[in-house]
Structures are given as structure tokens and as C-alpha cells.
Design a protein around this motif. Structure first.
Motif, PDB file in Angstrom:
ATOM      1  N   VAL A   1     -10.292  33.111 -64.917  1.00 16.88           N
ATOM      2  CA  VAL A   1     -10.699  31.714 -64.789  1.00 16.88           C
ATOM      3  C   VAL A   1      -9.486  30.806 -64.851  1.00 16.88           C
ATOM      4  CG1 VAL A   1     -12.919  32.202 -65.874  1.00 16.88           C
ATOM      5  CG2 VAL A   1     -10.987  31.431 -67.287  1.00 16.88           C
ATOM      6  N   ARG A   2      -9.750  29.571 -64.541  1.00 14.50           N
ATOM      7  CA  ARG A   2      -8.778  28.524 -64.824  1.00 14.50           C
ATOM      8  C   ARG A   2      -9.256  27.795 -66.075  1.00 14.50           C
ATOM      9  NH1 ARG A   2      -7.494  22.687 -62.216  1.00 14.50           N
ATOM     10  NH2 ARG A   2      -5.398  22.483 -63.051  1.00 14.50           N
ATOM     11  N   HIS A   3      -8.364  27.665 -67.058  1.00  8.22           N
ATOM     12  CA  HIS A   3      -8.746  26.982 -68.288  1.00  8.22           C
ATOM     13  C   HIS A   3      -9.215  25.577 -67.972  1.00  8.22           C
ATOM     14  CE1 HIS A   3      -7.064  30.338 -70.401  1.00  8.22           C
ATOM     15  NE2 HIS A   3      -5.850  30.117 -69.919  1.00  8.22           N
ATOM     16  N   HIS A   4     -10.338  25.189 -68.539  1.00  9.71           N
ATOM     17  CA  HIS A   4     -10.925  23.863 -68.388  1.00  9.71           C
ATOM     18  C   HIS A   4     -11.305  23.559 -66.942  1.00  9.71           C
ATOM     19  CE1 HIS A   4      -9.237  23.664 -72.319  1.00  9.71           C
ATOM     20  NE2 HIS A   4      -8.001  23.481 -71.894  1.00  9.71           N
ATOM     21  N   GLY A   5     -11.713  24.572 -66.203  1.00  9.31           N
ATOM     22  CA  GLY A   5     -12.168  24.355 -64.836  1.00  9.31           C
ATOM     23  C   GLY A   5     -13.686  24.394 -64.776  1.00  9.31           C
ATOM     24  N   PRO A   6     -14.359  23.293 -64.377  1.00 11.71           N
ATOM     25  CA  PRO A   6     -15.826  23.299 -64.335  1.00 11.71           C
ATOM     26  C   PRO A   6     -16.392  24.298 -63.334  1.00 11.71           C
ATOM     27  CG  PRO A   6     -14.931  21.305 -63.334  1.00 11.71           C
ATOM     28  CD  PRO A   6     -13.798  21.998 -64.002  1.00 11.71           C
TER      29      PRO A   6
ATOM     30  N   GLY B   1       0.061  21.823 -72.646  1.00 17.75           N
ATOM     31  CA  GLY B   1       0.621  22.444 -71.452  1.00 17.75           C
ATOM     32  C   GLY B   1      -0.396  23.035 -70.499  1.00 17.75           C
ATOM     33  N   ALA B   2      -1.515  23.577 -71.030  1.00 19.55           N
ATOM     34  CA  ALA B   2      -2.521  24.199 -70.161  1.00 19.55           C
ATOM     35  C   ALA B   2      -3.626  23.207 -69.813  1.00 19.55           C
ATOM     36  CB  ALA B   2      -3.119  25.425 -70.847  1.00 19.55           C
ATOM     37  N   GLY B   3      -3.288  21.927 -69.813  1.00 21.39           N
ATOM     38  CA  GLY B   3      -4.308  20.924 -69.601  1.00 21.39           C
ATOM     39  C   GLY B   3      -4.569  20.622 -68.142  1.00 21.39           C
ATOM     40  N   ILE B   4      -5.339  19.595 -67.940  1.00 18.27           N
ATOM     41  CA  ILE B   4      -5.699  19.131 -66.606  1.00 18.27           C
ATOM     42  C   ILE B   4      -5.432  17.638 -66.543  1.00 18.27           C
ATOM     43  CG2 ILE B   4      -7.404  20.905 -66.116  1.00 18.27           C
ATOM     44  CD1 ILE B   4      -9.531  19.030 -67.166  1.00 18.27           C
TER      45      ILE B   4
ATOM     46  N   LEU C   1      -6.473  16.713 -73.585  1.00 12.59           N
ATOM     47  CA  LEU C   1      -6.677  17.763 -72.585  1.00 12.59           C
ATOM     48  C   LEU C   1      -5.812  17.524 -71.356  1.00 12.59           C
ATOM     49  CD1 LEU C   1     -10.544  18.325 -72.608  1.00 12.59           C
ATOM     50  CD2 LEU C   1      -8.807  20.002 -73.208  1.00 12.59           C
ATOM     51  N   ALA C   2      -5.446  16.259 -71.147  1.00 13.19           N
ATOM     52  CA  ALA C   2      -4.628  15.933 -69.992  1.00 13.19           C
ATOM     53  C   ALA C   2      -3.188  16.374 -70.216  1.00 13.19           C
ATOM     54  CB  ALA C   2      -4.681  14.427 -69.721  1.00 13.19           C
ATOM     55  N   ARG C   3      -2.513  16.721 -69.145  1.00 15.33           N
ATOM     56  CA  ARG C   3      -1.110  17.137 -69.261  1.00 15.33           C
ATOM     57  C   ARG C   3      -0.270  16.029 -69.881  1.00 15.33           C
ATOM     58  NH1 ARG C   3      -1.855  19.585 -63.950  1.00 15.33           N
ATOM     59  NH2 ARG C   3      -1.875  21.838 -64.176  1.00 15.33           N
ATOM     60  N   ALA C   4      -0.606  14.782 -69.558  1.00 13.53           N
ATOM     61  CA  ALA C   4       0.162  13.667 -70.105  1.00 13.53           C
ATOM     62  C   ALA C   4       0.045  13.601 -71.611  1.00 13.53           C
ATOM     63  CB  ALA C   4      -0.326  12.345 -69.497  1.00 13.53           C
ATOM     64  N   GLY C   5      -0.999  14.230 -72.168  1.00 17.65           N
ATOM     65  CA  GLY C   5      -1.165  14.222 -73.606  1.00 17.65           C
ATOM     66  C   GLY C   5      -0.379  15.282 -74.319  1.00 17.65           C
TER      67      GLY C   5
END
Length: 786
Positions: free
Chosen positions: A9-14, A283-286, A276-280
């Protein structure tokens, strides 16, 4: 199932989350294995608690070093969370199979691995996409059923190419290391062979994933022995090829041999979409958790529902958005998707449609939409049954009793300290700041109130604050006890007097009466040993503020008042000699100390100290050798206090600006008297005698000296408001009609010399003629005549 069901899967992928749910429903495995730290197995049942609301995260920290920690976040659209939820609802055992946090945190001391290419980004690039998020939406989010198997095959090919590249690099590294005569004598500053860890034998820089995957394979084997082949594994698609690889148990255990280990604690903590965002920083965010949550939740028509949300937000902000706008935006998004060859309008198409239709081409509202909807300010919740350090439990109880619920969205909180609840809230926030838990930050009140009975805070709860609370747990089991212990420790460790006075102020703000005796003892010791007048002057204002705060909060500040009075007396004695022989920078700094002491003494209740301070100001205002800026400032303070008559003020200015005073010293006096934010501009506006003195002095300054004093004068007058500068200009321009008093005092029309200067007048004539369109060729005399 003929073997383990590997769901990459992709982490945090709906899209992955929905695919996982369908796969589990179809396969009905006897056990579910999830990528995550095994220490969380004891906490997995809490995921089914009614009070557990994603986004949440598993938090692991080293027991003796809470600051060394790691998070494993889950959103409701995370495939791992969906797998856990499905297993708990169906009574199926669920296990975490990633490398234990005990090893992960112990290995944090090793050098960080170089960033590896994002596999999703690599696949997107091969497919001709410049945006990995857009590629993922097209291939998985909108076509999830077709791409689930293909994704695993693509990852396998990508892993094979990546491992071949690493093998080639490793060969070159070994050859380079062999070329060295000896390792210690290697002339290369960073020998390539240093990447091999001599203690564990495994490559600490490049092979961390290999260690994790070896542990995963061992856990899968153990699960198959216990449950048979009917086991489902949910992990990142990057790891699927490694889990399919045939290896021996001995080889996998060899990779794990000698790994460092630490004692860790683990719990659930609230998480936010922003994190959860990369800007936050995860690293494995969206990039768009709010958008992905929307895709996961809505049953149908995602574009129409999304644009309706956007319209609602814009209406809340006062923008006019009608149903027709939404309909047109939907049509435009669908058209853009068709033109771009996409199966369904994605975030890019909807954003373009919003910009063109709902925002009328403006990018300004898009920032709000991105922050509030695309990312979102959702904060998860965890049940009370989740493990927590005693300090966290006490904090949670206090937050509930004060009705001060943590939130991810920044909000402003105005407190009236005369009320018991608001006073308790203030004490809690100050105690947390003292412990390094910056949930709230003091702010300027929107109401413009400056009373000591009011405070304004900006509150925002970030997930990292849970780590700060765990770190602060070493000071005590309650917020009050921990803050008291921390204050006492900080007081003893403080070296500067100003640090101790600031700490005393914070103790009063935080309501820590048990810490004050220690702080006051250290404060008295530091004050007795510090002979620097500047340090004493810096420390006094904080003490006086503490007395005022103590009065508002009903705290006994008798000991603090005694120290403040003693400190003030020492300042009064040491200040006059400290103001002599100062250069320009030191004089400016000392002027700031004089202002600070003056403001502090004005707040003291003891009238004797105020009289003593006025005597000090009088002596400094006329004392020879005192820096001009300080003398001017003291004269101004006495004038504002009504202790200096207008005639005496004019006399002091006349002496300071007399021909015998060096121009630089005179300019410094002016800066001290009317410079900065002291309101000196209005003083000159309303007292034209002083303005005439300044004007007359300036006219007498020689050209060479004028060049030297000009920067200081520009700084003095540039601090005035535009209206004040304009009024002063008008007063100077009006000349004789402006003030008979100024003419009587100096004998010269205010703002003018005794006679017209033809040379200076002629200099501007060509420019004036050019502006009037008459040409610049005529003579100066003609211009004057005209």
C-alpha cells in the motif's frame, strides 16, 4: 489463500485503504499483520474504543530520554488503520511486524541515512508525471482495483534496479577501501569504507530497510506457524518484493545480530492533519490530507461534494458564492480532467476551477482553502485508558476541569484574571511554558487592553507537545509539582541576574509559591555579587512587574518588594558614574537602562524611592561628563514628570546647543530629549521655543560638522509620525507668522535666516522651470524675478 496475502500500500492513501478493506473482506484471513512497532501489540485493542478518533499516532520514547522518540501516525484513510479496524471488528488477531521501537530509537544515534529516492516519485517519473501525487490519484485513487497488483510488480522491478545500483556502488566502495594501504593512514578525508559498521557488520548507512525487512520476514514466518498460510500482511508497497524473497532464517537473524536496544514506553497520542502533511515534518506524509479524507469518506460524486465544501468555507468568510458558481466550477473541473486525459477531476483540476470561478482569478482565497480544507485542522482523540505518564494524566484532568480543550486550530484566548477560572487557566499555561510545553504563547490583546488583570494567549496543540510532556515528567507527577521543581532547578543553575529576576516573574505568573523562597534566595545572592549597573538596571523592571502581577493574583510579595527596593538603591548610587565616558553605542544602551528604571520606579509604591530617583535624574541632566544622549533623556523625563519648568528646560537646551558644545554631542542631546518613541515630535510642535532653539542651533552648524551629525538627526526625526513631521515642516515654513515668541527669544524669524540667500534660491530655479514646462535654459535671475 495458498500463502500470505501481501497487500502493498501507500501510507495514508484512501485508494489503498479501500482496496485493503475489499481484499480482507474477500480473503477473510485468520490473522492480520501490519507494518508498525511490535511494542504496540498491547495497545491495539484501544483502536476499537469509542473514544478513539483518528488521526492518532503511536508514540514511543526512550524511558530515560523522553526526548528521543518516534511517531507512527494513522489517519482514518490509512490502509493500516483500516486493516486494524477490520481485524478488531471481526475478532481476528492483529500483530505489528516492523522492527521494534527499542532498536529503532537506539539506532537514532547512528549517522542519518542519505535520502533515498521516493519510489512513488520514481514510478510517476517513468509514467511521465511531474507530480507524484497526481500520478497516484490517477493510477490508484481513481483506478484502485486495476492497479493493486500492477503496483506490486512495478515495485519489484524498481527494487531490483535499485539493489543492482547499490551493489555496484558497494563494489566500488570496497575497491576504494582496499586501495588504502591502511584504514588509519587513508588520505581520503571520509574513507568510503567507513560506511561499514564494525560492531554489527551491517551497513549502517544504506541497509536499514534490509534490517527492517529481515525482521518482518521472521514475524511472517512466526505468524504462519501459528495461524497457517491464511495470513494477510499490510505494509508499504516498497517492502513487498523483500517479503516475497526466499531467504533462510539464519540469514535474516544474522542481519539482526548485535542491534543496539533501548528501553522504551509506547502509547497512543492525538495527531493532526497538519502533521500528516509533508510540510509538517512527517517524512511519510501526504500533501493534502484533508482532500484524501474527503475522497475516503464520500460515497459518490466527490468533485461536486468537494466544491460544495469550498463554497461553504468561502461564504463563511464573507465572499459571495452562489449555487451557479458551484455548478460552473464542477463543469470546468470535469472539462479540465478530460483535456488532461485524467479519469476523474483531481485536486489540481478542482483547484484550477475554484481559482477561476469561485475566486474570480485571485490566488488570495486559495491559501485559506488550502489551509482549512486541503490540509485541514483536524485533531484526533485517544481514550483515557491509553497509557500515559502521570504528568500527562494530571494535565488532562486539569484541562477538562478548566474547560480548556486542546485543538489543532490556532485560537485566541482572552483571560480576565479577576475570575477564578481564567486565573487558573493563566497559571496552567504559564506553568506549562516553564516546563517547555508551549501550548500557549502570550499575545497582544485584540481589545488593546494593557491592564495587568488581562492576558491574551494564542493556543494550538501540536502532537510534539506530547513528547515535551513526557520529557517534563522527570520533574514531577503533577503540573504544579513539576513546574515548582523545574523553577527551583533553573534558579540554582542560572548565572545571570536577569535570568533569576525573569524566573521570579514567571513563578508569580505561574502561581508557584513553594518555588519562590529558593528563587528569592538565589536572587538576593546574585544581586549582592553583581556590581554591573547595566545588569542591575535590566533586572529591576522584571522585579517590579512581578510585584504588580503578585497584587493582581493575591500573592504575598513582601520578600520580593524588599529585594526590589534594595536593587533600586544600588542602581541610584551606581548610575551617575556609569554614565560618564560612554561612546555612542554605550550611551544609547544606557539611555535604554534609564528608561527601564524610570518606568519601574513609577510603579513602586514607596514614595521615597521616587524622590530619590528624581534627584538622580536632576544630577544626570546637568552633570558634566555625562553622555549627551543620557543628559537629554534625563531632562526630558523630568519635564514629563513636571519637575522641570519650561524656562529651565529651554535653558538646559540652550546650554546643550551652545556654540561651545561639539555638534555630535549636541545632536546626541537632541536624540535623548526628543528622539525615539518618546513623543518628542509633539513636544516640539507645541513648544515653539524649543523648536526655535533646535532650528537656530542647526543653522549655525558648520558644513563639515553637519555632515557628521546628519545621520543621527535623520534617525531622530524619522521616528516621528508622518503627521508630526508634516506639522513641524509647516511651522518651519511659515516663519515669522508662526511664532512671535520664537522671534522674541532669538531675534530671528522662526525657521529663517536673517536675510535671503540668493545663491541657494537660484539653485532650485532650473528644476522649477523644468517642472513648469518653461525650459531650464533661462538665467537664474529671470527665474527669481518670475
Amino acid at each position: 489463500m495458498s500463502g500470505p496475502l501481501l497487500l502493498g500500500v501507500r501510507h495514508h492513501g484512501p485508494g489503498s485503504a479501500r482496496a485493503v478493506r475489499r481484499a480482507l473482506e474477500a480473503a477473510g484471513p485468520a490473522a492480520v499483520l501490519v507494518e508498525g512497532p511490535p511494542e504496540a501489540d498491547a495497545l491495539v485493542e484501544l483502536a476499537a474504543d469509542d473514544d478513539m478518533r483518528p488521526p492518532v499516532a503511536l508514540l514511543a520514547h526512550v524511558v530515560d530520554e523522553p526526548g528521543k522518540s518516534a511517531f507512527w501516525p494513522f489517519a482514518e484513510f490509512s490502509p493500516e488503520w483500516v486493516a486494524i479496524d477490520w481485524a478488531l471488528r471481526h475478532g481476528v488477531p492483529v500483530r505489528f511486524i516492523d522492527l521494534p521501537a527499542a532498536h529503532t530509537l537506539a539506532m537514532r544515534a547512528r549517522p542519518p541515512r542519505p535520502g533515498r529516492t521516493d519510489p512513488i516519485g520514481a514510478l510517476a517519473e517513468v509514467a511521465g508525471y511531474d507530480d507524484p501525487e497526481r500520478w497516484w490519484e490517477d493510477v490508484v485513487e481513481h483506478r484502485e482495483g486495476e492497479a493493486f497488483t500492477a503496483l506490486g510488480e512495478a515495485m519489484a522491478a524498481l527494487r531490483e534496479a535499485h539493489e543492482a545500483h547499490e551493489a555496484h556502488q558497494a563494489h566500488e566502495t570496497q575497491e576504494a577501501h582496499k586501495a588504502c594501504e591502511t584504514h588509519k593512514a587513508c588520505e581520503i578525508q571520509e574513507c568510503p569504507g567507513d560506511s561499514v559498521d564494525p560492531d554489527t557488520g551491517w551497513n549502517a548507512v544504506d541497509d536499514h530497510d534490509l534490517v527492517r525487512e529481515a525482521y518482518m520476514r521472521l514475524q511472517v514466518r512466526a505468524a504462519r506457524r501459528e495461524f497457517g498460510d491464511d495470513v494477510a500482511v499490510v505494509c508499504g508497497a516498497w517492502h513487498v518484493p523483500a517479503l516475497r524473497r526466499r531467504t533462510t532464517v539464519a540469514a535474516d537473524r544474522a542481519l539482526l545480530k548485535g542491534l543496539p536496544k533501548a528501553k522504551v514506553d509506547m502509547t497512543w497520542v492525538p495527531w493532526t492533519h497538519r502533521r500528516l502533511a509533508r510540510a509538517g515534518g512527517y517524512g511519510a506524509g501526504i500533501e493534502s490530507p484533508g482532500w484524501y479524507r474527503h475522497l475516503f469518506e464520500v460515497p459518490d460524486r466527490p468533485v461536486e461534494r468537494w466544491l460544495t465544501k469550498v463554497a461553504g468555507l468561502l461564504r463563511e468568510e464573507g465572499r459571495i458564492v452562489s449555487s451557479a458558481h458551484v455548478i460552473e466550477a464542477v463543469r470546468l473541473a470535469d472539462t479540465l480532467a478530460a483535456l488532461r486525459g485524467r479519469p476523474l477531476a483531481g485536486l489540481g483540476e478542482t483547484t484550477d476551477a475554484v481559482r477561476a470561478v469561485l475566486c474570480e482569478g485571485s490566488d488570495v482565497p486559495l491559501a485559506l482553502i488550502h489551509d482549512r480544507l486541503v490540509v485541514g485542522d483536524v485533531l484526533g482523540e485517544v481514550p483515557e485508558a491509553a497509557p500515559a505518564v502521570p504528568l500527562q494524566r494530571d494535565l488532562s484532568r486539569t484541562q477538562r476541569s478548566l474547560r480548556l480543550k486542546p485543538a489543532a486550530l490556532e485560537k485566541e484566548l482572552d483571560l480576565d484574571l479577576r475570575g477564578d477560572t481564567d486565573a487558573a487557566r493563566s497559571r496552567l499555561l504559564h506553568r506549562l511554558r516553564l516546563l517547555g510545553v508551549h501550548w500557549g504563547e502570550p499575545a497582544d490583546s485584540a481589545r488593546g487592553s494593557t491592564g495587568t488583570f488581562r492576558e491574551t494567549w494564542r493556543l494550538r496543540w501540536e502532537p510534539e507537545l506530547s513528547v515535551r510532556v513526557a520529557e517534563a515528567g522527570v520533574w514531577g507527577t503533577t503540573v504544579l509539582g513539576a513546574a515548582t521543581a523545574r523553577a527551583e532547578s533553573d534558579a540554582v543553575a542560572a548565572e545571570a541576574l536577569t535570568d533569576v529576576t525573569a524566573l521570579a516573574e514567571r513563578c508569580l505568573l505561574a502561581g508557584l509559591p513553594d518555588a519562590l523562597p529558593t528563587v528569592m534566595r538565589v536572587l538576593a545572592d546574585r544581586a549582592a555579587l553583581d556590581a554591573d549597573v547595566g545588569h542591575l538596571a535590566q533586572a529591576l523592571p522584571a522585579l517590579v512587574r512581578s510585584l504588580r502581577y503578585g497584587d493582581v493574583r493575591g500573592t504575598d510579595t513582601g520578600a520580593l518588594a524588599e529585594v526590589a527596593a534594595g536593587l533600586a538603591e544600588r542602581v541610584f548610587v551606581g548610575l551617575p558614574p556609569a554614565c560618564a565616558g560612554l561612546d555612542a553605542d554605550a550611551a544609547t544602551q544606557m539611555r535604554g537602562h534609564v528608561d527601564a528604571v524610570h518606568a519601574a520606579v513609577a510603579l513602586l509604591e514607596e514614595t521615597g524611592l521616587r524622590e530619590r530617583w528624581r534627584t538622580v535624574l536632576r544630577s544626570l541632566a546637568v552633570r558634566e561628563g555625562t553622555a549627551g544622549e543620557v543628559r537629554g533623556r534625563c531632562a526630558r523625563l523630568l519635564l514629563d514628570e513636571g519637575e522641570l519648568a519650561d524656562d529651565e528646560t529651554a535653558r538646559l537646551m540652550g546650554l546643550a546647543l551652545s556654540p561651545g558644545t561639539p555638534p555630535a554631542e549636541a545632536a546626541a542631546w537632541i536624540e535623548g530629549f526628543v528622539g525615539g518613541g518618546s513623543g518628542g515630535g509633539l513636544l516640539l510642535v507645541h513648544d515653539e521655543r524649543l523648536l526655535a532653539l533646535v532650528d537656530g542651533w542647526l543653522m549655525e552648524v558648520s558644513p563639515d560638522a553637519f555632515t557628521d551629525v546628519l545621520p543621527l538627526l535623520r534617525r531622530t526625526f524619522s521616528a516621528y509620525d508622518a503627521g508630526v513631521r508634516r506639522t513641524l515642516g509647516e511651522l518651519v515654513r511659515r516663519g515669522p507668522a508662526a511664532s512671535g515668541a520664537a522671534t522674541a527669544l532669538t531675534g530671528i524669524p522662526h525657521g529663517f535666516a536673517e536675510e535671503l540667500n540668493p545663491a541657494r534660491a537660484d539653485a532650485v530655479v532650473p528644476v522649477v522651470r523644468m517642472l513648469l514646462g518653461a525650459g531650464a535654459g533661462a538665467g537664474a535671475g529671470a527665474g527669481v524675478a518670475a
